[in-house]
Design a protein around this motif. Structure first.
Motif, PDB file in Angstrom:
ATOM      1  N   LEU A  81       0.827  -1.208   0.000  1.00  0.00           N
ATOM      2  CA  LEU A  81       0.000   0.000   0.000  1.00  0.00           C
ATOM      3  C   LEU A  81       0.864   1.261   0.000  1.00  0.00           C
ATOM      4  O   LEU A  81       0.518   2.268  -0.630  1.00  0.00           O
ATOM      5  CB  LEU A  81      -0.925  -0.022   1.215  1.00  0.00           C
ATOM      6  CG  LEU A  81      -2.012   1.043   1.274  1.00  0.00           C
ATOM      7  CD1 LEU A  81      -2.926   0.950   0.063  1.00  0.00           C
ATOM      8  CD2 LEU A  81      -2.829   0.901   2.551  1.00  0.00           C
ATOM      9  N   GLY A  82       1.996   1.217   0.695  1.00  0.00           N
ATOM     10  CA  GLY A  82       2.895   2.369   0.700  1.00  0.00           C
ATOM     11  C   GLY A  82       3.477   2.664  -0.671  1.00  0.00           C
ATOM     12  O   GLY A  82       3.555   3.829  -1.092  1.00  0.00           O
ATOM     13  N   PHE A  83       3.867   1.612  -1.394  1.00  0.00           N
ATOM     14  CA  PHE A  83       4.385   1.822  -2.748  1.00  0.00           C
ATOM     15  C   PHE A  83       3.291   2.280  -3.706  1.00  0.00           C
ATOM     16  O   PHE A  83       3.558   3.062  -4.641  1.00  0.00           O
ATOM     17  CB  PHE A  83       5.048   0.549  -3.263  1.00  0.00           C
ATOM     18  CG  PHE A  83       6.408   0.297  -2.671  1.00  0.00           C
ATOM     19  CD1 PHE A  83       7.452   1.186  -2.887  1.00  0.00           C
ATOM     20  CD2 PHE A  83       6.647  -0.822  -1.890  1.00  0.00           C
ATOM     21  CE1 PHE A  83       8.708   0.969  -2.347  1.00  0.00           C
ATOM     22  CE2 PHE A  83       7.902  -1.049  -1.348  1.00  0.00           C
ATOM     23  CZ  PHE A  83       8.934  -0.145  -1.571  1.00  0.00           C
ATOM     24  N   LEU A  84       2.057   1.825  -3.497  1.00  0.00           N
ATOM     25  CA  LEU A  84       0.945   2.315  -4.314  1.00  0.00           C
ATOM     26  C   LEU A  84       0.696   3.800  -4.073  1.00  0.00           C
ATOM     27  O   LEU A  84       0.425   4.563  -5.012  1.00  0.00           O
ATOM     28  CB  LEU A  84      -0.325   1.513  -4.009  1.00  0.00           C
ATOM     29  CG  LEU A  84      -0.378   0.076  -4.531  1.00  0.00           C
ATOM     30  CD1 LEU A  84      -1.661  -0.604  -4.061  1.00  0.00           C
ATOM     31  CD2 LEU A  84      -0.290   0.042  -6.058  1.00  0.00           C
ATOM     32  N   MET A  85       0.809   4.213  -2.820  1.00  0.00           N
ATOM     33  CA  MET A  85       0.642   5.627  -2.504  1.00  0.00           C
ATOM     34  C   MET A  85       1.758   6.464  -3.127  1.00  0.00           C
ATOM     35  O   MET A  85       1.528   7.582  -3.590  1.00  0.00           O
ATOM     36  CB  MET A  85       0.623   5.824  -0.988  1.00  0.00           C
ATOM     37  CG  MET A  85      -0.586   5.241  -0.296  1.00  0.00           C
ATOM     38  SD  MET A  85      -0.497   5.402   1.501  1.00  0.00           S
ATOM     39  CE  MET A  85      -0.621   7.182   1.669  1.00  0.00           C
ATOM     40  N   ALA A  86       2.976   5.930  -3.134  1.00  0.00           N
ATOM     41  CA  ALA A  86       4.098   6.658  -3.739  1.00  0.00           C
ATOM     42  C   ALA A  86       3.907   6.823  -5.244  1.00  0.00           C
ATOM     43  O   ALA A  86       4.421   7.779  -5.836  1.00  0.00           O
ATOM     44  CB  ALA A  86       5.407   5.935  -3.450  1.00  0.00           C
ATOM     45  N   GLY A  87       3.165   5.898  -5.868  1.00  0.00           N
ATOM     46  CA  GLY A  87       2.921   6.000  -7.299  1.00  0.00           C
ATOM     47  C   GLY A  87       1.841   6.994  -7.671  1.00  0.00           C
ATOM     48  O   GLY A  87       1.699   7.348  -8.847  1.00  0.00           O
ATOM     49  N   ILE A  88       1.044   7.454  -6.709  1.00  0.00           N
ATOM     50  CA  ILE A  88      -0.011   8.426  -7.008  1.00  0.00           C
ATOM     51  C   ILE A  88       0.593   9.766  -7.403  1.00  0.00           C
ATOM     52  O   ILE A  88       0.205  10.384  -8.392  1.00  0.00           O
ATOM     53  CB  ILE A  88      -0.942   8.596  -5.789  1.00  0.00           C
ATOM     54  CG1 ILE A  88      -1.707   7.306  -5.529  1.00  0.00           C
ATOM     55  CG2 ILE A  88      -1.921   9.734  -6.012  1.00  0.00           C
ATOM     56  CD1 ILE A  88      -2.578   7.381  -4.308  1.00  0.00           C
ATOM     57  N   SER A  89       1.563  10.208  -6.592  1.00  0.00           N
ATOM     58  CA  SER A  89       2.195  11.498  -6.838  1.00  0.00           C
ATOM     59  C   SER A  89       3.644  11.429  -6.380  1.00  0.00           C
ATOM     60  O   SER A  89       3.931  10.884  -5.306  1.00  0.00           O
ATOM     61  CB  SER A  89       1.449  12.616  -6.089  1.00  0.00           C
ATOM     62  OG  SER A  89       2.134  13.852  -6.236  1.00  0.00           O
ATOM     63  N   SER A  90       4.530  12.007  -7.181  1.00  0.00           N
ATOM     64  CA  SER A  90       5.955  11.982  -6.833  1.00  0.00           C
ATOM     65  C   SER A  90       6.303  12.964  -5.728  1.00  0.00           C
ATOM     66  O   SER A  90       7.414  12.929  -5.187  1.00  0.00           O
ATOM     67  CB  SER A  90       6.791  12.300  -8.072  1.00  0.00           C
ATOM     68  OG  SER A  90       6.446  13.582  -8.600  1.00  0.00           O
TER      69      SER A  90
END
Length: 220
Positions: A48-57
């Motif tokens: 989930l943390g990596f998915l959140m990082a992919g939303i916005s840089s």
């Protein structure tokens, strides 16, 4: 003849057999369930943390707590190693004592990391509920008070739709709070289990050791 009788008694003793089975069966131990739960929670938090990082840089590391999930996964793997180390009473083997101490320290570290992740996610979620956002040049600019010209502006880059960004980010933050809270409770419980299994007995032994020594001296 006496040696044979002693051997037969040892073989026929059901209590000793049950103790040996409880200490040699890695899959039947109670903490194994918590180690599996730690692994599942740590993996979920990391993904989930990596998915959140992919939303916005532009999201900060504290807002994408994959680091907390990685720590929990490491704790779970150390827990599996601890369960598979051959059991010796009172930690008579160096390997068993080392793995147990490492598991206790890593569980405490994971507990702190998960609590920090919950605090950061809750703070970001509360700010997100008060934001007023506008799309400017493929980025989302958000302010707490649009009427204040000196107010701080929060930028979410690499996004073209502020509405979908805020809704998706809010969902992810809520999931992070829930998962990290459960992971923190499991790590706290495992710290208590390890401490109770060894160190509570240790302090009781120290407390009553002088009494047993005095009694044996008096009997002599």
């Amino acid at each position: 003849m006496k040696k044979k009788k002693k051997q037969k008694k040892a073989k026929g003793d059901p209590k000793s057999g049950q103790e040996e089975e409880s200490h040699t069966c890695c899959g039947c131990r109670f903490p194994l369930l918590f180690a599996l739960l730690q692994l599942a929670l740590g993996t979920s938090v990391t993904v989930l943390g990596f998915l959140m990082a992919g939303i916005s840089s532009s999201l900060l590391v504290r807002d994408t707590p994959y680091w907390a999930g990685i720590i929990v996964c490491v704790v779970a793997l150390v827990g599996f190693v601890m369960l598979c180390v051959s059991y010796q009473p009172d930690e008579k083997t160096c390997a068993q004592f080392t793995v147990k101490l490492l598991y206790f320290l890593l569980s405490a570290l994971a507990l702190v990391a998960c609590v920090l992740a919950v605090a950061f996610a809750a703070h970001h979620y509360l700010q997100l509920t008060k934001f007023t956002c506008d799309t400017v040049r493929e980025s989302c600019q958000c302010k707490l008070d649009p009427a204040d010209p000196l107010g701080r502006t929060f930028m979410y880059q690499d996004t073209a739709d502020c509405g979908s960004l805020t809704s998706l980010l809010s969902l992810y933050l809520l999931l992070q709070m829930a998962l990290n809270l459960v992971a923190a409770l499991v790590c706290l419980l495992m710290c208590f289990v390890v401490w109770k299994h060894r160190y509570q007995v240790f302090y009781v032994g120290v407390r009553f050791q002088p009494l047993t020594a005095a009694q044996s001296a008096g009997q002599q």
